[in-house]
Design an enzyme around this catalytic site. Structure first.
Site, short mmCIF file in Angstrom:
data_model
loop_
_atom_site.label_atom_id
_atom_site.label_comp_id
_atom_site.label_asym_id
_atom_site.label_seq_id
_atom_site.Cartn_x
_atom_site.Cartn_y
_atom_site.Cartn_z
N HIS A 264 0.84 -1.21 0.00
CA HIS A 264 0.00 0.00 0.00
C HIS A 264 0.87 1.25 0.00
O HIS A 264 1.40 1.66 1.03
CB HIS A 264 -0.88 -0.05 1.26
N ARG B 159 1.43 8.69 -6.77
CA ARG B 159 0.91 9.99 -7.26
C ARG B 159 0.98 10.20 -8.77
O ARG B 159 0.60 11.28 -9.24
CB ARG B 159 1.65 11.16 -6.58
N ASN C 151 -5.50 6.22 -6.34
CA ASN C 151 -6.07 7.58 -6.20
C ASN C 151 -5.18 8.63 -6.85
O ASN C 151 -4.77 9.60 -6.24
CB ASN C 151 -6.39 7.92 -4.73
N ASP D 123 -9.06 3.63 -2.11
CA ASP D 123 -8.36 4.18 -0.95
C ASP D 123 -8.22 5.70 -0.99
O ASP D 123 -8.00 6.30 -2.04
CB ASP D 123 -6.98 3.55 -0.82
N HIS E 67 -10.79 1.22 2.48
CA HIS E 67 -10.43 2.25 3.45
C HIS E 67 -11.69 2.45 4.28
O HIS E 67 -12.63 3.10 3.83
CB HIS E 67 -10.04 3.51 2.66
N HIS F 161 -4.92 -0.28 6.36
CA HIS F 161 -4.50 0.46 7.57
C HIS F 161 -5.44 0.35 8.77
O HIS F 161 -6.04 1.34 9.20
CB HIS F 161 -4.23 1.93 7.25
N ASP G 131 1.46 2.70 3.65
CA ASP G 131 0.56 3.82 3.32
C ASP G 131 1.37 5.10 3.07
O ASP G 131 0.92 6.20 3.42
CB ASP G 131 -0.51 4.04 4.40
N HIS H 233 3.19 14.33 0.33
CA HIS H 233 2.50 15.59 -0.01
C HIS H 233 3.55 16.68 -0.14
O HIS H 233 4.65 16.57 0.40
CB HIS H 233 1.48 15.96 1.06
#
Ligand code: DOR
Ligand code: ZN
Length: 437
Positions: A63, A67, A97, A155, A182, A235, A321, A325
């Site tokens: 997981h 990006r 995602n 997710d 999720h 998670h 996970d 960012h």
């Protein structure tokens, strides 16, 4: 010309074969050739001196968020896999995602092509469950399965509609691939930015209760039983989630789960910026947006439950996970900040504190990063058997280092562990016999 690498004198730990011994390991042409107490140097072999180091199968991360496509300013497949290699990982599974989401063949093909061109290690894509991850209409799941996705997930968001989840689990049963949910009931988590508890009260932040996760875990277990599909709980973070999974497993329902390094080592106190549990506090930095993650960091009782259940085998494996960012996403008020922690490069060092404190055996830790996720994938990786891919991680269990996110290879510098002193450092990572870190 054949390529040969001889790793000398390391403590080889391979949970898949029950190996834990000081030995040499020889790789030939990208494959594992032999493990033996003393292998003499073949002609033209490169030598890696591993005395005092642990030699394990390359870590597998089920997981992570790479990006790409769409948010390359946060991470790319190239930077994310380089960061993974620096963290000892040789296989990562990329969450869908992205923008656009990995909900159709062309996006998944794009990711596979980019991985082939730029990734330092193996990348398996995860397909979106619903179109645009909007929770309304299933993606073309069997077409995505044909391309090799290892499972399906929306997710970042839950599948809110139980009937859509029911349909997805029906396909899961046919395709023999997991639905990775999720779990978060939106109405119970709306507007929340951390765990609901004394810290959220003290800081005046809206919290999400453990029930926001547990109510959906219970629902998904029921739907897995109804459909015969395989639900994987992403998670897991609360004591109550573990209790539900434990009893469902006991009745033979196809449910598995993972836990992140941060949910094993940090509590909601990190949002206060002090009392960072096992890590030296940097400063008194309350409202630290780098500690904002979803599911949120929970309380001590939850963390203890995660450790106990990982040891007991109720939790199937560790997954990072990794959620990189940019500074812009995190230099905001706590409420406005993005959820997520950059994990790949601190995973081993933070997890080794559990070993250091006697809460986990190093063999268990390695199993939960190698053979157990490999079992979940149903693939012959995450072991050091003769003839398998030369995916190897070498680390020093005693080396200490201070986390400085500016030294991360990942574009995501967002870690609450900045300044923490960790013990356990990756020395080298080999993928298919080639040194990638
Ligand atoms: O903290 C998180 N960040 N949790 C998620 O579920 C999504 C992830 C992201 O994509 O940033
Ligand atoms: Zn995630």
């Amino acid at each position: 010309m054949t390529s040969k690498t001889l790793i000398k004198g390391g403590r080889i730990i391979d949970p898949a074969q029950g190996i834990d011994q000081i030995s040499d390991l020889l790789m030939v042409d990208g494959l594992i050739e032999e493990i033996n107490t003393s292998i003499s140097k073949p002609r033209n072999a490169e030598i890696f001196n591993a005395e005092g180091l642990i030699v394990s199968p390359g870590f597998i991360d089920i997981h992570c968020h790479l990006r790409e496509p769409g948010e390359e300013y946060k991470e790319t497949i190239e930077t994310g896999t380089a960061a993974a290699a620096a963290g000892g990982f040789t296989t990562v599974c990329a969450m869908p995602n992205t923008q656009p989401a990995m909900d159709n063949q062309s996006v998944v093909e794009y990711v596979l092509r980019k991985a082939k061109e730029t990734a330092l290690i193996r990348v398996f894509p995860i397909g979106a469950i619903t179109i645009g991850r909007k929770g309304k209409q299933l993606s073309e799941m069997s077409e995505l399965a044909d391309l090799g996705v290892i499972g399906f997930s929306d997710d970042g968001d839950p599948v809110e509609d139980p009937n859509i989840m029911r349909q997805a689990l029906g396909y899961s049963a046919d395709l023999k691939l997991p639905i990775i949910n999720h779990c978060e009931v939106p109405s119970l988590a709306e507007g929340a930015s951390m765990n609901e508890g004394w810290v959220s009260n003290r800081l005046g932040l809206k919290g999400m209760p453990a029930s926001a996760e547990e109510v959906m875990v219970a629902r998904d277990i029921s739907l897995a039983e109804l459909t015969g599909g395989h639900v994987h709980i992403a998670h897991a973070s609360t004591r109550g989630t573990i209790a539900l999974i434990e009893s469902a497993k006991a009745t033979g329902i196809k449910v598995t789960c993972e836990v992140t390094p941060h949910h094993l080592t940090l509590t909601e106190n990190a949002v206060m910026g002090h009392g960072k549990d096992d890590f030296q506090p940097l400063d008194n930095n309350a409202y630290d947006t780098n500690a904002k993650v979803n599911p949120p960091l929970r309380n001590k009782s939850d963390v203890n439950s995660m450790i106990e259940s990982l040891n007991a085998g109720i939790i199937d494996f560790i997954a990072t996970d990794h959620a990189p960012h940019s500074a812009v996403d995190k230099m905001t008020t706590f409420q406005d900040s993005s959820f997520g922690i950059s994990v790949l490069e601190t995973a081993l060092g933070s997890l080794m504190t559990l070993v250091d404190k006697g809460q986990m055996e190093v063999n268990t830790l390695i199993k939960k990063l190698t053979s157990d996720p490999a079992t979940f994938l149903g693939k012959n990786i995450g072991n050091l058997k003769n003839g398998t891919s030369g995916d190897i991680t070498i680390f020093d269990p005693n080396a200490t280092w201070t986390v400085d996110p500016q030294n991360f290879i990942s574009k995501g510098k967002n870690t609450p562990l900045e300044g923490a002193l960790l013990k356990g450092k990756i020395k080298a990572t080999f993928f298919q016999g080639i040194k990638v870190y």
